[in-house]
Design a protein around this motif. Structure first.
Motif, PDB file in Angstrom:
ATOM      1  N   UNK A   1      31.055  48.863  53.431  1.00 18.09           N
ATOM      2  CA  UNK A   1      30.382  48.124  52.359  1.00 18.09           C
ATOM      3  C   UNK A   1      29.397  48.997  51.593  1.00 18.09           C
ATOM      4  N   UNK A   2      28.890  50.043  52.245  1.00 14.60           N
ATOM      5  CA  UNK A   2      27.941  50.955  51.579  1.00 14.60           C
ATOM      6  C   UNK A   2      28.596  52.303  51.260  1.00 14.60           C
ATOM      7  N   UNK A   3      29.910  52.331  51.241  1.00 12.03           N
ATOM      8  CA  UNK A   3      30.595  53.552  50.833  1.00 12.03           C
ATOM      9  C   UNK A   3      30.910  54.508  51.973  1.00 12.03           C
ATOM     10  N   UNK A   4      30.644  54.080  53.208  1.00 12.81           N
ATOM     11  CA  UNK A   4      30.917  54.962  54.346  1.00 12.81           C
ATOM     12  C   UNK A   4      32.342  54.825  54.837  1.00 12.81           C
ATOM     13  N   UNK A   5      32.706  55.667  55.818  1.00 15.82           N
ATOM     14  CA  UNK A   5      34.065  55.573  56.360  1.00 15.82           C
ATOM     15  C   UNK A   5      34.073  54.825  57.688  1.00 15.82           C
ATOM     16  N   UNK A   6      32.876  54.505  58.192  1.00 13.30           N
ATOM     17  CA  UNK A   6      32.737  53.557  59.298  1.00 13.30           C
ATOM     18  C   UNK A   6      33.617  53.924  60.493  1.00 13.30           C
ATOM     19  N   UNK A   7      33.539  55.176  60.934  1.00 12.14           N
ATOM     20  CA  UNK A   7      34.278  55.565  62.142  1.00 12.14           C
ATOM     21  C   UNK A   7      33.595  54.957  63.365  1.00 12.14           C
ATOM     22  N   UNK A   8      34.371  54.794  64.445  1.00 12.63           N
ATOM     23  CA  UNK A   8      33.720  54.360  65.681  1.00 12.63           C
ATOM     24  C   UNK A   8      32.987  55.556  66.295  1.00 12.63           C
ATOM     25  N   UNK A   9      32.230  55.314  67.353  1.00 13.81           N
ATOM     26  CA  UNK A   9      31.390  56.357  67.945  1.00 13.81           C
ATOM     27  C   UNK A   9      32.185  57.556  68.420  1.00 13.81           C
ATOM     28  N   UNK A  10      33.338  57.303  69.040  1.00 15.31           N
ATOM     29  CA  UNK A  10      34.161  58.419  69.510  1.00 15.31           C
ATOM     30  C   UNK A  10      34.645  59.249  68.316  1.00 15.31           C
ATOM     31  N   UNK A  11      35.014  58.579  67.261  1.00 19.60           N
ATOM     32  CA  UNK A  11      35.464  59.290  66.061  1.00 19.60           C
ATOM     33  C   UNK A  11      34.359  60.171  65.499  1.00 19.60           C
ATOM     34  N   UNK A  12      33.136  59.645  65.446  1.00 23.53           N
ATOM     35  CA  UNK A  12      32.004  60.441  64.960  1.00 23.53           C
ATOM     36  C   UNK A  12      31.759  61.644  65.868  1.00 23.53           C
TER      37      UNK A  12
ATOM     38  N   UNK B   1      22.757  64.153  58.926  1.00 27.63           N
ATOM     39  CA  UNK B   1      22.952  63.066  57.961  1.00 27.63           C
ATOM     40  C   UNK B   1      22.925  61.720  58.687  1.00 27.63           C
ATOM     41  N   UNK B   2      23.564  61.694  59.837  1.00 24.74           N
ATOM     42  CA  UNK B   2      23.572  60.455  60.622  1.00 24.74           C
ATOM     43  C   UNK B   2      22.175  60.163  61.175  1.00 24.74           C
ATOM     44  N   UNK B   3      21.508  61.224  61.679  1.00 23.98           N
ATOM     45  CA  UNK B   3      20.164  61.055  62.237  1.00 23.98           C
ATOM     46  C   UNK B   3      19.212  60.463  61.211  1.00 23.98           C
ATOM     47  N   UNK B   4      19.322  60.922  59.970  1.00 21.43           N
ATOM     48  CA  UNK B   4      18.427  60.422  58.932  1.00 21.43           C
ATOM     49  C   UNK B   4      18.867  59.079  58.371  1.00 21.43           C
ATOM     50  N   UNK B   5      20.134  58.719  58.580  1.00 24.31           N
ATOM     51  CA  UNK B   5      20.635  57.426  58.078  1.00 24.31           C
ATOM     52  C   UNK B   5      20.395  56.307  59.086  1.00 24.31           C
ATOM     53  N   UNK B   6      20.369  56.665  60.365  1.00 27.36           N
ATOM     54  CA  UNK B   6      20.276  55.635  61.406  1.00 27.36           C
ATOM     55  C   UNK B   6      19.055  54.717  61.276  1.00 27.36           C
ATOM     56  N   UNK B   7      17.858  55.265  60.990  1.00 29.12           N
ATOM     57  CA  UNK B   7      16.716  54.341  60.860  1.00 29.12           C
ATOM     58  C   UNK B   7      16.971  53.285  59.782  1.00 29.12           C
ATOM     59  N   UNK B   8      17.640  53.685  58.702  1.00 31.78           N
ATOM     60  CA  UNK B   8      17.936  52.717  57.631  1.00 31.78           C
ATOM     61  C   UNK B   8      18.982  51.721  58.111  1.00 31.78           C
ATOM     62  N   UNK B   9      19.993  52.239  58.813  1.00 33.74           N
ATOM     63  CA  UNK B   9      21.036  51.353  59.340  1.00 33.74           C
ATOM     64  C   UNK B   9      20.462  50.355  60.344  1.00 33.74           C
ATOM     65  N   UNK B  10      19.536  50.834  61.160  1.00 33.67           N
ATOM     66  CA  UNK B  10      19.005  49.993  62.231  1.00 33.67           C
ATOM     67  C   UNK B  10      17.920  49.039  61.753  1.00 33.67           C
ATOM     68  N   UNK B  11      17.097  49.504  60.796  1.00 35.16           N
ATOM     69  CA  UNK B  11      15.903  48.723  60.460  1.00 35.16           C
ATOM     70  C   UNK B  11      15.737  48.483  58.970  1.00 35.16           C
ATOM     71  N   UNK B  12      16.657  48.989  58.153  1.00 33.70           N
ATOM     72  CA  UNK B  12      16.488  48.854  56.708  1.00 33.70           C
ATOM     73  C   UNK B  12      16.775  47.439  56.225  1.00 33.70           C
ATOM     74  N   UNK B  13      16.094  47.052  55.155  1.00 33.85           N
ATOM     75  CA  UNK B  13      16.389  45.770  54.512  1.00 33.85           C
ATOM     76  C   UNK B  13      17.697  45.924  53.727  1.00 33.85           C
ATOM     77  N   UNK B  14      18.267  44.816  53.323  1.00 34.88           N
ATOM     78  CA  UNK B  14      19.479  44.903  52.501  1.00 34.88           C
ATOM     79  C   UNK B  14      19.211  45.722  51.247  1.00 34.88           C
ATOM     80  N   UNK B  15      18.028  45.506  50.673  1.00 37.52           N
ATOM     81  CA  UNK B  15      17.677  46.240  49.445  1.00 37.52           C
ATOM     82  C   UNK B  15      17.637  47.741  49.721  1.00 37.52           C
ATOM     83  N   UNK B  16      17.020  48.130  50.860  1.00 40.63           N
ATOM     84  CA  UNK B  16      16.939  49.561  51.193  1.00 40.63           C
ATOM     85  C   UNK B  16      18.324  50.127  51.461  1.00 40.63           C
ATOM     86  N   UNK B  17      19.147  49.354  52.175  1.00 39.46           N
ATOM     87  CA  UNK B  17      20.506  49.824  52.439  1.00 39.46           C
ATOM     88  C   UNK B  17      21.279  50.032  51.139  1.00 39.46           C
TER      89      UNK B  17
END
Lengths: 390, 311
Positions: free
Chosen positions: B58-69, B90-106
């Protein structure tokens, strides 16, 4: 048996440590960064009579005992591994002359090596003859009163800056490396002798490791060490004795890393106290210190065995190099760990020590070759036939 | 439980391995030798949709599962560890937004991170807050609709090149690090000294430009304990008798000098290289120096300290 250092050895240690802390340690980071040979420190060591410690007084040396020589290498390496190679390689290149040189050869070369006026190097390894020394291919052909040497050497420490290099070459290829090899003192200005390349390395970066090229280099027969065919024996007798110095270097690197990590842990605060108060750090420091101490005493024992001409000296010198080299690698890796992220950056010396430590597991015989030497001695003692290894 | 890779995961591994062997492995030695960030490989990974593997479609990612990543990171690292950090950080810096970001921030940040248009970083560590995360001292003070952040971060991977950095700072110092800390998305952070970049350049034998920096030297009264010296912030150099100390920030907390050197004539002699650096640290913060990594000589001149780069 008195198991303690003599007053002279303690005083020697104090003097060399002071010299190393004051004049060598401050140069170590720059030597590593620029990868330039520290000529000023070579002069300093020469002035302090520390380049002729293995040479008898009759030839201008200071004739230290083996433990004294180990102390010199160790204390310099504690400050900078590159600089410790100056006396270590000087001894390595002098030993073939000491062990097999004629009186005339000793008169001609040893005084200049003992004073540090000349540097020596040891030219055994080739691109295809590393652990398998007897596979070497450099040839020496007799031509009147001379020999013509042709071939190439690789990984020759100080090969590009030494005034003389002990070159091992086949005089009788049909007899193979072990019986057909001879040793020659090759002087730097010999026509046909050059150092076309210096390696880029992970550690001991200020110490030039050279490729040497011999293109019909004309060497007088008067520069042959011992008889034709004695080269392999001379090489092995040299390495059996010289590798104590590598063990001492490894002990020094380990001690330098331990000392730095300890001082750092005492002042670095996390969780409201110096990290040295944390048991997790204390256990690492205790392992580092005790393993370094163990390596040191095995090294001194091996050095004393060389002095005594013990029949099994290779057993002890290989054991010392094996234990001390592995200790240096483990201890320096732990030192980086004690410093955490700070240990990984060049602002602190322990990452350099970790890179420097690795070579002690590789040169003057890899750790695997040391195990072979040790095992052969064990089998010989046990009376086991050595059908495959001889 | 079926413990084997799916056909998709096997195909992913084949594709990333081939990419890494053909286009990343041949660059690895040069990246190491020059210590330069491989912008071309960042573009390559972005084009191959490998920088948004943790981001939902939904945010333009490829949404791999954990093993794929994990497979992506593993296969790139097999060829070059530096390059593998591009998707990893890139993932390390995106995770806080994924975990705690508002819809607007996402909505605002994730698409740019997933496409690789922006790089992200994670700004937690500080000089005195490494393993002890809760000791961090960066402050965030509310100011109307904004916060004012002050402090410094250290060892921030990609911190000098990221378009956004997740900065952790104390909003309530009295509650301590664990309860008083908040997280902020800080855009376009400019790191003044490019610390790691310069450090790497120097370690590879490159020379930063020569410089001389001058900073004031305070005279420390004989009776003053060094740890209590001066209420100054930042790093200061003080002199007592023939010793020179570098003191860090709020000295009452520091518990002693960062470094000390012996004054001989007009030269400060430091027992260790790192001590000289710490003395030089002050010069960089206060003076025109561009890299503290090249400073190794400090000299007293009247009531000032001169710090010099190599030759």
């Amino acid at each position: 048996m008195t198991y303690r250092l003599s007053d002279e050895q303690i005083e020697l240690r104090r003097i060399v440590r002071e010299l190393a802390e004051e004049q060598i340690a401050p140069r170590a980071a720059e030597i590593d960064a620029t990868a330039e040979f520290p000529w000023d420190l070579k002069e300093l060591l020469a002035r302090q009579d520390l380049l002729g410690t293995a040479v008898p007084a009759a030839y201008g040396g200071t004739e230290l005992d083996g433990v004294g020589q180990a102390i010199v290498a160790e204390e310099i390496a504690r400050a900078d591994a590159t600089t410790s190679l100056i006396p270590i390689v000087q001894k390595l290149g002098s030993l073939p002359i000491l062990l097999a040189g004629s009186d005339e050869q000793k008169d001609r070369f040893l005084p200049r090596l003992a004073s540090g006026e000349w540097l020596a190097a040891f030219g055994l390894s080739e691109a295809s003859a590393g652990s398998d020394v007897s596979a070497l291919r450099t040839r020496a052909r007799r031509d009147g009163d001379d020999y013509l040497l042709s071939g190439s050497k690789r990984f020759i420490t100080h090969g590009s800056i030494a005034n003389l290099v002990i070159i091992f070459a086949l005089t009788d290829p049909s007899a193979g490396g072990r019986k057909g090899m001879s040793a020659f003192i090759v002087e730097r200005d010999t026509p046909g002798f050059s150092a076309p390349r210096v390696e880029h390395k992970m550690g001991i970066r200020g110490s030039p490791t050279a490729e040497l090229l011999l293109e019909d280099a004309r060497v007088p027969a008067a520069n042959r060490l011992g008889e034709e065919g004695e080269g392999f024996k001379i090489a092995m007798a040299t390495l059996d004795r010289s590798r104590v110095a590598i063990a001492a270097q490894a002990v020094g690197i380990a001690q330098g890393a331990t000392d730095y990590a300890l001082a750092y842990a005492a002042q670095r605060e996390q969780f409201g106290e110096p990290v040295a108060e944390l048991q997790g750090i204390q256990f690492m420091l205790a392992d580092m210190a005790s393993q370094t101490e163990a390596a040191r005493h095995l090294t001194y024992a091996a050095a004393a065995a060389v002095d005594a001409g013990a029949p099994d000296l290779a057993y002890l010198t290989s054991s010392a190099k094996l234990v001390a080299g592995d200790t240096a690698m483990r201890v320096t890796t732990d030192a980086v760990q004690v410093l955490g992220g700070y240990g990984f950056i060049t602002e602190y010396p322990v990452e350099r020590m970790m890179r420097d430590a690795k070579i002690t597991q590789l040169y003057e015989g890899t750790q695997q070759i040391q195990r072979l030497v040790i095992a052969r001695q064990l089998l010989r003692r046990a009376g086991v036939a050595r059908s495959k290894t001889s | 439980m079926t413990y084997r890779l799916s056909d998709e995961q096997i195909e992913l591994r084949r594709i990333v391995r081939e990419l890494a062997e053909e286009q990343i492995a041949p660059r690895a030695a040069e990246i190491d030798a020059t210590a330069e960030f491989p912008w071309d490989l960042k573009e390559l990974l972005a084009r191959q949709d490998l920088l948004g593997t943790a981001v939902p479609a939904a945010y333009g990612g490829t949404e791999l599962d954990g093993v794929g990543q994990a497979i992506v990171a593993e296969e790139i690292a097999r060829a070059d560890a530096t390059t593998s950090l591009i998707p990893i950080v890139q993932k390390l810096g995106s995770l806080p937004i994924l975990l705690a970001g508002s819809d607007e921030q996402k909505d605002r940040f994730l698409p740019r991170l997933a496409s690789g248009e922006w790089l992200a970083a994670f700004g937690l560590s500080e000089a005195s807050a490494g393993s002890d995360v809760s000791a961090l001292r960066t402050r965030a003070r509310r100011d109307g609709d904004d916060y004012l952040l002050s402090g410094s971060k250290r060892f921030i991977t990609h911190g000098s090149i990221a378009n956004l950095v997740i900065i952790f700072a104390l909003t309530d110092p009295s509650a301590g690090g664990r309860k008083g800390m908040s997280a902020f998305i800080v855009e376009h952070v400019v790191f003044k000294y490019g610390y790691m970049v310069n450090h790497n350049a120097f370690s590879r034998g490159k020379r930063a430009r020569d410089f001389t920096a001058v900073l004031p030297l305070a005279e420390l009264p004989e009776a003053t304990p060094t740890r209590a010296a001066l209420g100054a912030t930042g790093l200061v150099l003080v002199r007592r008798g023939d010793l020179v100390y570098a003191l860090k920030e709020t000295c009452s907390h520091a518990g002693g000098p960062l470094a000390e050197g012996q004054l001989e004539g007009d030269t400060i002699i430091c027992p260790w290289h790192s001590s000289a650096f710490r003395l030089a640290d002050g010069a960089v913060r206060h003076g025109p120096a561009t890299s503290r990594e090249v400073a190794y000589a400090a000299r007293i001149n009247g009531d000032q300290v001169e710090v010099q780069g190599p030759r």
